[in-house]
Design a protein around this motif. Structure first.
Motif, short mmCIF file in Angstrom:
data_model
loop_
_atom_site.label_atom_id
_atom_site.label_comp_id
_atom_site.label_asym_id
_atom_site.label_seq_id
_atom_site.Cartn_x
_atom_site.Cartn_y
_atom_site.Cartn_z
N GLN A 87 -26.30 17.84 18.07
CA GLN A 87 -26.03 18.49 19.35
C GLN A 87 -24.68 18.06 19.88
OE1 GLN A 87 -29.23 18.65 22.33
NE2 GLN A 87 -27.81 17.62 23.72
N GLY A 88 -23.86 19.01 20.30
CA GLY A 88 -22.55 18.70 20.83
C GLY A 88 -21.48 18.46 19.78
N ASP A 103 -18.45 17.36 22.13
CA ASP A 103 -18.67 17.51 23.57
C ASP A 103 -19.51 16.33 24.02
OD1 ASP A 103 -17.37 19.97 23.89
OD2 ASP A 103 -19.14 21.07 23.22
N ILE A 104 -18.99 15.54 24.97
CA ILE A 104 -19.71 14.33 25.37
C ILE A 104 -19.84 14.21 26.88
CG2 ILE A 104 -18.96 13.10 23.30
CD1 ILE A 104 -17.07 11.46 25.16
N ILE A 112 -12.01 6.69 29.85
CA ILE A 112 -12.19 7.84 28.96
C ILE A 112 -11.20 7.78 27.80
CG2 ILE A 112 -11.99 10.35 28.82
CD1 ILE A 112 -13.20 10.43 31.66
N ALA A 113 -9.97 7.36 28.05
CA ALA A 113 -8.96 7.28 26.98
C ALA A 113 -9.37 6.26 25.91
CB ALA A 113 -7.60 6.93 27.55
N VAL A 142 -14.70 15.93 27.21
CA VAL A 142 -15.59 15.23 28.14
C VAL A 142 -16.08 16.26 29.14
CG1 VAL A 142 -15.78 13.39 29.83
CG2 VAL A 142 -14.38 13.06 27.80
N ASP A 143 -17.38 16.56 29.09
CA ASP A 143 -17.95 17.61 29.92
C ASP A 143 -18.53 17.12 31.23
OD1 ASP A 143 -17.37 19.65 28.07
OD2 ASP A 143 -19.16 19.17 26.92
#
Length: 160
Positions: A87-88, A103-104, A112-113, A142-143
């Motif tokens: 998934q993702g 997608d996370i 995040i970096a 990053v969702d």
């Protein structure tokens, strides 16, 4: 090494007296051997990437909002295999190379970096080690950010 040009001719390298020209190296794939050819299915690469991504601390979930909602419903069905590790994860797999899209959802407070670089390293290493494919890119989207749970409403008075 020097290059000489004559009238209307292409550039041709010529070796000087003190240097040697090495023949071009052919890049041998670990998937094409003298015994035959090895192919790796896309779903195999998806699963490896999904597991490797989830191993990195700071990843809360994977997939877009609708994908996560569907996955939650799927997990509740009796007899399901549990969470979908792919998934993702989107992949493109060629004969010798692979490209990965993830997608996370990240935990609040995580850089995040730095998280992205850690995920890229872990996913690339896992896929290359397990499949022999050369990973050309690992793209991360990053969702969402997972917020910590709010403390429950207090029923007691703060003062006596």
């Amino acid at each position: 090494m020097t290059t000489t040009l004559t009238n209307n001719e292409q550039a041709t390298p010529t070796a000087s007296a003190n240097s040697t020209v090495a023949p071009p190296r052919s890049r041998q794939s670990r998937l094409n051997t003298a015994e035959g050819k090895i192919t790796v299915a896309e779903n195999v690469v998806q699963k490896i990437a999904g597991i490797a991504c989830r191993e990195v601390s700071g990843v809360n979930a994977m997939g877009s909002g609708s994908t996560r909602a569907f996955g939650t419903l799927r997990e509740r069905i009796p007899g399901s295999n549990g969470p979908n590790v792919a998934q993702g994860v989107g992949v493109e797999v060629g004969e010798t190379e692979a490209a990965i899209d993830l997608d996370i959802v990240v935990e609040y407070g995580i850089s995040i970096a730095e998280l992205g670089r850690s995920i890229q390293r872990n996913v690339k290493t896992a896929i290359e080690r397990m499949t022999g494919l050369n990973v050309v890119e690992v793209n991360i989207s990053v969702d969402d950010v997972h917020m910590p749970e709010a403390p429950e409403d207090r029923t007691e008075s703060r003062v006596a």
